[in-house]
Design an enzyme around this catalytic site. Structure first.
Site, mmCIF file in Angstrom:
data_model
loop_
_atom_site.group_PDB
_atom_site.id
_atom_site.type_symbol
_atom_site.label_atom_id
_atom_site.label_comp_id
_atom_site.label_asym_id
_atom_site.label_seq_id
_atom_site.Cartn_x
_atom_site.Cartn_y
_atom_site.Cartn_z
ATOM 1 C CE LYS A 122 -3.297 -20.496 -97.166
ATOM 2 N NZ LYS A 122 -3.574 -19.727 -98.367
ATOM 3 C CG ASP B 186 -8.249 -11.634 -90.038
ATOM 4 O OD1 ASP B 186 -9.015 -10.758 -90.486
ATOM 5 O OD2 ASP B 186 -7.085 -11.757 -90.440
ATOM 6 C CG ASP C 259 -7.592 -6.920 -90.564
ATOM 7 O OD1 ASP C 259 -7.802 -5.699 -90.480
ATOM 8 O OD2 ASP C 259 -7.245 -7.477 -91.616
#
EC number: 2.7.7.13
Length: 369
Positions: free
Chosen positions: A171, A227, A120
């Site tokens: 994250k 991406d 990707d």
């Protein structure tokens, strides 16, 4: 390879092609994601060309979904490029590490390092620099990292001034780093001893162990990265790619009446009079754009027709689709293959499945089945 900085003929790469491409539907209902055209060329072909340019002569594609279609279409391109393509078939999804173990006999056939990349990713592929960086530190693996605006959406990478990775933080809520894993790696074959043929995540199961043993390094990517696995990012990636093309290969961009900014047009496409095309537009083979059309920040795929006086912004028009006259489309709308949009309609953020005919406006984002 490490003895020769000019990347030798022993170089191999494995591309993780596996998934179903659900994030890029409805386009991937017609075509496997690696074959969807990004800037008028299949996504995977951008990667293959960059690998060949860096001296790579053997590429393994780790596939599970619609492999036959990929084999058929890519063999022709591989022959042109002079690269050997090997298809490694997964009978069950093996994650991001399992495919390396499945292809172990090929990857371990040489003592030279090999590349691994996520299918990707679109960027200024740094394969030659990556080899040199990897050989200089002499450890087992190197991952490419890239800077992002919103690190809290990703897992971030912490590393010292030499590039030795200290930690991965998933994250983070508070700012600790803005560097993330770019999905491009180089490994020594010894990494294969860490992986079995079973569903395994390279990021969650292999990298932490390598980090603990100080065997994993990070190299900063210069230039753009994206991406492009979902429509919003596909269009952002297209803007970044066209900007890079402007800097490096500007003659490839289209110049003509009514063109604004960076625009890529296939020579077989036809554009009518009084149009305003751009900025950030790609128009594929055999596309017909009639008079008075305005298109910006959009991709028009092969064989599509945009009738007169329509206005398109932030959308992807699928193969052989037809947009009627005086239509307005915006809001990251994606028309699948062979969709018909009737005249004088408004579509905002619609995801339209293949072979549908749209006869009423779609004012709010929705999936049209």
């Amino acid at each position: 390879m490490c003895g020769n900085p000019a990347v030798g003929n022993g170089t191999r790469a494995l591309i993780l092609v596996g998934g179903y491409g659900t994030r890029l539907r409805p386009l991937t209902l017609s075509t496997p994601k690696p074959l969807v055209e990004f800037a008028n060329k299949p996504i995977l072909l951008h990667q293959l060309e960059a690998l060949v340019d860096a001296g790579c002569r053997q590429v393994i594609l780790a596939v599970s979904y619609r492999a036959e279609q990929m084999e058929k279409e890519l063999k022709v391109e591989a022959k042109k490029l002079g690269v050997e393509l090997i298809f490694s078939h997964e009978t069950e999804p093996l994650g991001t590490a399992g495919p390396l173990a499945l292809a172990k006999t090929i990857l371990a056939a040489s003592s030279e390092p090999f590349f691994v990349l996520n299918s990707d990713v679109i960027c200024d592929f740094p394969f030659k620099q990556l080899v040199q960086f990897h050989c200089n530190h002499g450890k087992e693996g190197t991952i490419v990292v890239t800077k992002v605006e919103e690190p809290s959406k990703y897992g971030v990478v912490l590393y010292d001034e030499n590039g030795c990775i200290k930690n991965f933080i998933e994250k983070p809520q508070e700012f600790v780093s803005n560097k993330i894993n770019a999905g491009i790696y180089i490994f020594n074959p010894s990494v294969l001893d860490r992986i079995e043929v079973k569903p395994t995540s390279i990021e969650k199961e292999v990298f932490p162990e390598m980090t603990q043993q100080q065997e994993l390094y990070a190299m900063d990517l210069t230039g753009f990265w994206m991406d492009i696995g979902q429509p919003k990012d596909f269009l952002t990636g297209m803007c970044l790619y066209l900007s890079s093309l402007r800097q490096k290969q500007s003659p490839k961009l289209y110049t003509g009446p009514g063109v604004v900014g960076n625009v890529l047009v296939d020579p077989t496409a036809k554009i009518g009079e009084g149009c305003r095309i751009g900025p950030n537009v790609t128009i594929g083979p055999d596309v017909v754009i009639e008079d008075g059309v305005c298109i910006k920040r959009s991709t028009i795929l092969k064989g599509a027709i945009v009738r007169s006086h329509s206005w398109l912004d932030s959308c992807i028009v699928g193969w052989r689709s037809t947009v009627g006259r005086w239509v307005r489309i915006e809001g990251i709308t994606v028309l699948g293959e062979d969709v018909i949009v009737k005249d004088e309609l408004y579509i905002n953020g619609g995801q339209v499945l293949p072979h549908k005919s749209i006869a009423a406006s779609v004012p709010e984002p929705q999936i049209i089945m």
